[in-house]
Design a protein around this motif. Structure first.
Motif, PDB file in Angstrom:
ATOM      1  N   LYS A  22     -11.221  -0.638 -14.940  1.00  0.00           N
ATOM      2  CA  LYS A  22      -9.886  -0.561 -15.002  1.00  0.00           C
ATOM      3  C   LYS A  22      -9.424   0.538 -15.883  1.00  0.00           C
ATOM      4  N   SER A  62       3.872  -3.813 -13.054  1.00  0.00           N
ATOM      5  CA  SER A  62       4.713  -3.299 -12.085  1.00  0.00           C
ATOM      6  C   SER A  62       6.351  -3.175 -12.523  1.00  0.00           C
ATOM      7  N   THR A  94       4.080  -5.794  -5.864  1.00  0.00           N
ATOM      8  CA  THR A  94       3.129  -5.837  -5.049  1.00  0.00           C
ATOM      9  C   THR A  94       1.691  -5.546  -5.578  1.00  0.00           C
ATOM     10  N   VAL A  95       1.668  -5.064  -6.847  1.00  0.00           N
ATOM     11  CA  VAL A  95       0.414  -4.971  -7.317  1.00  0.00           C
ATOM     12  C   VAL A  95       0.462  -5.612  -8.858  1.00  0.00           C
ATOM     13  N   GLY A 144      -3.609  -2.727 -11.313  1.00  0.00           N
ATOM     14  CA  GLY A 144      -3.508  -2.019 -10.053  1.00  0.00           C
ATOM     15  C   GLY A 144      -3.835  -2.784  -8.915  1.00  0.00           C
ATOM     16  N   GLU A 145      -4.384  -4.366  -9.215  1.00  0.00           N
ATOM     17  CA  GLU A 145      -4.814  -4.936  -7.957  1.00  0.00           C
ATOM     18  C   GLU A 145      -3.765  -5.370  -7.176  1.00  0.00           C
ATOM     19  N   ARG A 146      -4.020  -5.366  -5.906  1.00  0.00           N
ATOM     20  CA  ARG A 146      -3.209  -5.845  -4.763  1.00  0.00           C
ATOM     21  C   ARG A 146      -2.806  -7.437  -5.154  1.00  0.00           C
TER      22      ARG A 146
END
Length: 623
Positions: free
Chosen positions: A3, A9, A25-26, A30-32
Motif C-alpha cells: 500500500k 476519501s 466508495t474506497v 484505496g481498497e473498495r
C-alpha cells in the motif's frame, strides 16, 4: 507492505455552487468498500420512490366541476336570415314591401332579437325591431327554443310572421350536432319596388336628321382654341382679364377657362363657364315668364353657338359677358382655312393700361421706438427689423467716446449738475449718465438710455442724428428738449479722432487739441520733474498748484466733501491714514487718483509704503 496511499476519501463535494455529502466508495489505502453500497434492486426502488421521498405523496386532482349553461354557451349565437312582408295601402306603385331581417338566438339565456340592416335614405324606421329577450311562443307561457327554429319555415312573433330562408355555418353545425335535420335553404326574396328603382328609366327620344355619331367620330378630340379678353374696367376694382375659349367640335360645346398668373390675388378656380352648349338666340317669350328657373332645351332656343360665331378681332357675348377674341392657335387657323376659307388671322395687340401710381403717404412719427424701426410698419404687414451694419459693429465693438456735459438751464441748481455722455461707435447710440453727488438732493444714475438723438429741425423724411463730428468742446446739443454743453472729454476721444482724422472735420479735431494742450503741458512738466525722493518744499508747493489748476477742469468735484471725509476717517487726529483706505476714499469721492499729477502728489505725501500724510494732499483741494 504494497500500500502506498493512506488518505481517507473525500466525502464533501460542490455542484453548481452548492455543497453536498457523498458516501465513500474506497477506504484507506484505496481498497473498495462494499458496506455502504446499494444493490441494483434497492437502487431501482429508490429511483421509483424518489419523488415521494422528496415531495411526499402527490395529491389527487379534484374532479372536474359543473359548468353552467351561461358559461358554456357564452357568446354563442345562432343567426337565421329571414324576411317579412309588409302591406303598403296608400301607394299606386307598390302594394306590399319585402323587408329583410336577421334573427339572432342567444344560447346562453335562450333570448331572441330581430335586427333589420339600416339602409341610408330609406325613410323607414330600421335597426332593432325586437329587442333581446325571451319571446313568448303561445298563450300558455311557453317560449321559443332553438329546437323550434329551422330553415324553410315561418315563425310568428308579436303578430308578425317571418320566413326563415337560411342560416350561417355555425348555426348549421350546431343544429346538426344536436340531431336536428335541417331543411334545404331557400333564396332570399327581394323587394320588387326597390329592384324596379334600380333599373334605368327608359328614355323616349325621337332621332334627329343630323348624324351626331358621325360628328363625334369625325371630330373627336379636336378642339378650337381662342385667346380672349374680358374688359371689366368699368366696374369697381375691375380690370382686363384674359381667358381661353375652347370650342369642342365633337358636340358643339363651349368652355371658358381662366388664365391665372403668379400672385394675381385670385382664387384658383380654373373654369369660368363649364363645358356646355351655349344659346345664342332664344324664342320670344313673355317677360313675366320665370326664366331664372328655366331649363334650357331645344324648344326654348332658336340658335346655338357654332364655330362660325367665333373669329379673331371680333367680340362674342357668352352668358352676358362680352369677350374680345384677339388670337387663336395654329390648329384653329388651319380648321377655319380648310372649312370656311378664312385666311385673315392677324392677331390683335392688346395694350394694357399702366396702373396709376399711388403715392405712398407715410404717417407722422409717433415717437415710439426708433424711426427706422417704426417706418417698417408702413412698408409691410409683417415688418422686418432694419438691417444693421455688421462690419461697423465688429470693427467698433466696445469703442465708446465719453464726454462730460453740463445742463443748460435757467435754474442755478441744474446748472451745477454734471453728466457723462457716452457715444457708442458700433451702433451710433447715445446714453447719458449722471454721477451721484452726496447731499446734492438729486438722485444720480441713468439719465438717458441708449438711443439715437435727432438734431433739431430734422424731419421723418430726412432725419439727421448727432454724430462724433457734432460733439466738440463747448458745443451745445439738444436731447429731447434739454440742452447740454460739452465741457470735457476723455483722452481716448482725441486719440481715436487723430487715428481716424480723415473721417472727422478739422474743426472738431482742433477743438479737442486746444482743450487737451494745457494737460499735455502739465504731463510733460511732471515727467521732466525731479524724482520724488529728496523733493523740497518749494517743489511740493509747485506741484500742489499744478494739481489745483488741473482739478479746476473737474468741476464735479466737491472739495468740502473730500476734506470732511478724510478728517472723519482720522479719528485720532494724527494726520496720517492707511494708504489703501485713502485710495478707496478717493475712488468713492471720484478723485482722479490715476491722473499723472495727482498720482505724483500721492507719492510725495506717502510716509513709507502703507501710510500717507493726507494734510499735505488736502492743500491741493482748498475748501
Amino acid at each position: 507492505p504494497q500500500k502506498t496511499s493512506f488518505h481517507r476519501s473525500q466525502t464533501l463535494g460542490y455542484k453548481n455552487g452548492f455543497a453536498f455529502a457523498r458516501l465513500p466508495t474506497v477506504g484507506i489505502g484505496g481498497e473498495r468498500l462494499y458496506v455502504n453500497q446499494l444493490s441494483q434492486a434497492e437502487l431501482n426502488e429508490l429511483s421509483n420512490t424518489r419523488p415521494i421521498l422528496t415531495y411526499l405523496q402527490a395529491k389527487e386532482a379534484p374532479p372536474s366541476g359543473f359548468i353552467p349553461a351561461h358559461v358554456a354557451f357564452d357568446k354563442k349565437i345562432l343567426k337565421f336570415d329571414a324576411y317579412f312582408q309588409e302591406d303598403v295601402p296608400l301607394s299606386t306603385e307598390e302594394h306590399y314591401r319585402i323587408r329583410q331581417v336577421g334573427i339572432y338566438y342567444y344560447l346562453e339565456d335562450d333570448s331572441i332579437s330581430v335586427i333589420e340592416p339600416v339602409v341610408q335614405n330609406s325613410g323607414l324606421p330600421q335597426g332593432k325591431l325586437i329587442r333581446r329577450h325571451r319571446v313568448p311562443k303561445n298563450d300558455r307561457g311557453d317560449h321559443y327554443h332553438w329546437k323550434d327554429l329551422n330553415r324553410g319555415m315561418n315563425i310568428t312573433m308579436y303578430g308578425r310572421t317571418y320566413r326563415i330562408v337560411d342560416c350561417d355555418p355555425f348555426t348549421q353545425v350546431f343544429l346538426e350536432s344536436q340531431g336536428i335535420e335541417l331543411n334545404p335553404p331557400e333564396k332570399m326574396v327581394f323587394d320588387p319596388y326597390t329592384e324596379m328603382r334600380r333599373m334605368p328609366m327608359r328614355m323616349y327620344i325621337t332621332p334627329s336628321d343630323f348624324d351626331q355619331l358621325k360628328q363625334f367620330l369625325t371630330y373627336d378630340k379636336q378642339v378650337l382654341r381662342f385667346y380672349a379678353m374680358w374688359d371689366d374696367s368699368n366696374s369697381m376694382f375691375g380690370e382686363n382679364r384674359p381667358y381661353i375659349i375652347h370650342y369642342y367640335l365633337a358636340d358643339d360645346t363651349v368652355e371658358v377657362r381662366e388664365v391665372h398668373k403668379h400672385n394675381d390675388g385670385r382664387d384658383p378656380f380654373p373654369i369660368l363657364i363649364k363645358r356646355q352648349r351655349l344659346p345664342k338666340t332664344f324664342v320670344d317669350k313673355k317677360k313675366t315668364f320665370p326664366s331664372c328657373v328655366l331649363e334650357i332645351s331645344d324648344q326654348e332656343v332658336l340658335e346655338w353657338y357654332t364655330a362660325k360665331d367665333f373669329a379673331v378681332g371680333k367680340s362674342t357675348t357668352l352668358l352676358g359677358r362680352t369677350f374680345f377674341i384677339y388670337d387663336c392657335d395654329e390648329f384653329t387657323r388651319n380648321f377655319y382655312r380648310d372649312k370656311f376659307g378664312i385666311t385673315d388671322f392677324q392677331p390683335v395687340e392688346i395694350k394694357k393700361k399702366p396702373p396709376e401710381e399711388v403715392p405712398q403717404v407715410i404717417p407722422p412719427y409717433n415717437g415710439y421706438g426708433f424711426l427706422e424701426d417704426s417706418l417698417q410698419n408702413c412698408f409691410s404687414l409683417l415688418p422686418k427689423p432694419p438691417r444693421k451694419d455688421v462690419i461697423k459693429m465688429l470693427e467698433n465693438d466696445r469703442k465708446v467716446l465719453r464726454y462730460q456735459v453740463a445742463l443748460e438751464s435757467p435754474d442755478p441748481e441744474d446748472r451745477k449738475r454734471r453728466f457723462i455722455l457716452s457715444y457708442f461707435l458700433s451702433n451710433d447710440l447715445i446714453s447719458i449718465y449722471e454721477p451721484p453727488v452726496r447731499n446734492s438732493g438729486i438722485i444720480g444714475g441713468k439719465y438717458l438710455g441708449k438711443t439715437r438723438v435727432a438734431k433739431p429741425g430734422s424731419t421723418t423724411e430726412n432725419a439727421t442724428y448727432y454724430g462724433p463730428s457734432d460733439l466738440t468742446i463747448g458745443s451745445t446739443i439738444e436731447v429731447f428738449g434739454h440742452r447740454f454743453v460739452i465741457t470735457d472729454a476723455d483722452e481716448y476721444v482725441l486719440n481715436y479722432m487723430e487715428s481716424n482724422a480723415e473721417s472727422f472735420p478739422a474743426a472738431t479735431l482742433q477743438s479737442l487739441r486746444d482743450h487737451f494742450r494745457p494737460r499735455q503741458a502739465v504731463k510733460e512738466t511732471a515727467k521732466s520733474d525731479v524724482p520724488v525722493q529728496g523733493t523740497s518744499k518749494h517743489e511740493l508747493d509747485e506741484l500742489i498748484m499744478q494739481v489745483q489748476e488741473e482739478m479746476k477742469l473737474h468741476k464735479y468735484l466737491n472739495n468740502r466733501n473730500i476734506r470732511e471725509a478724510l478728517l472723519q476717517c482720522d479719528k485720532d487726529d494724527s494726520g496720517v491714514l492707511d494708504k489703501a483706505k485713502f485710495l478707496s476714499l478717493c475712488d468713492s469721492l471720484s478723485v482722479p487718483a490715476n491722473a499723472v499729477l495727482v498720482n505724483k502728489l500721492i507719492g510725495l505725501c506717502s510716509c513709507g509704503e502703507d501710510k500717507i500724510n493726507y494734510r499735505d494732499f488736502l492743500r491741493a483741494f482748498p475748501s
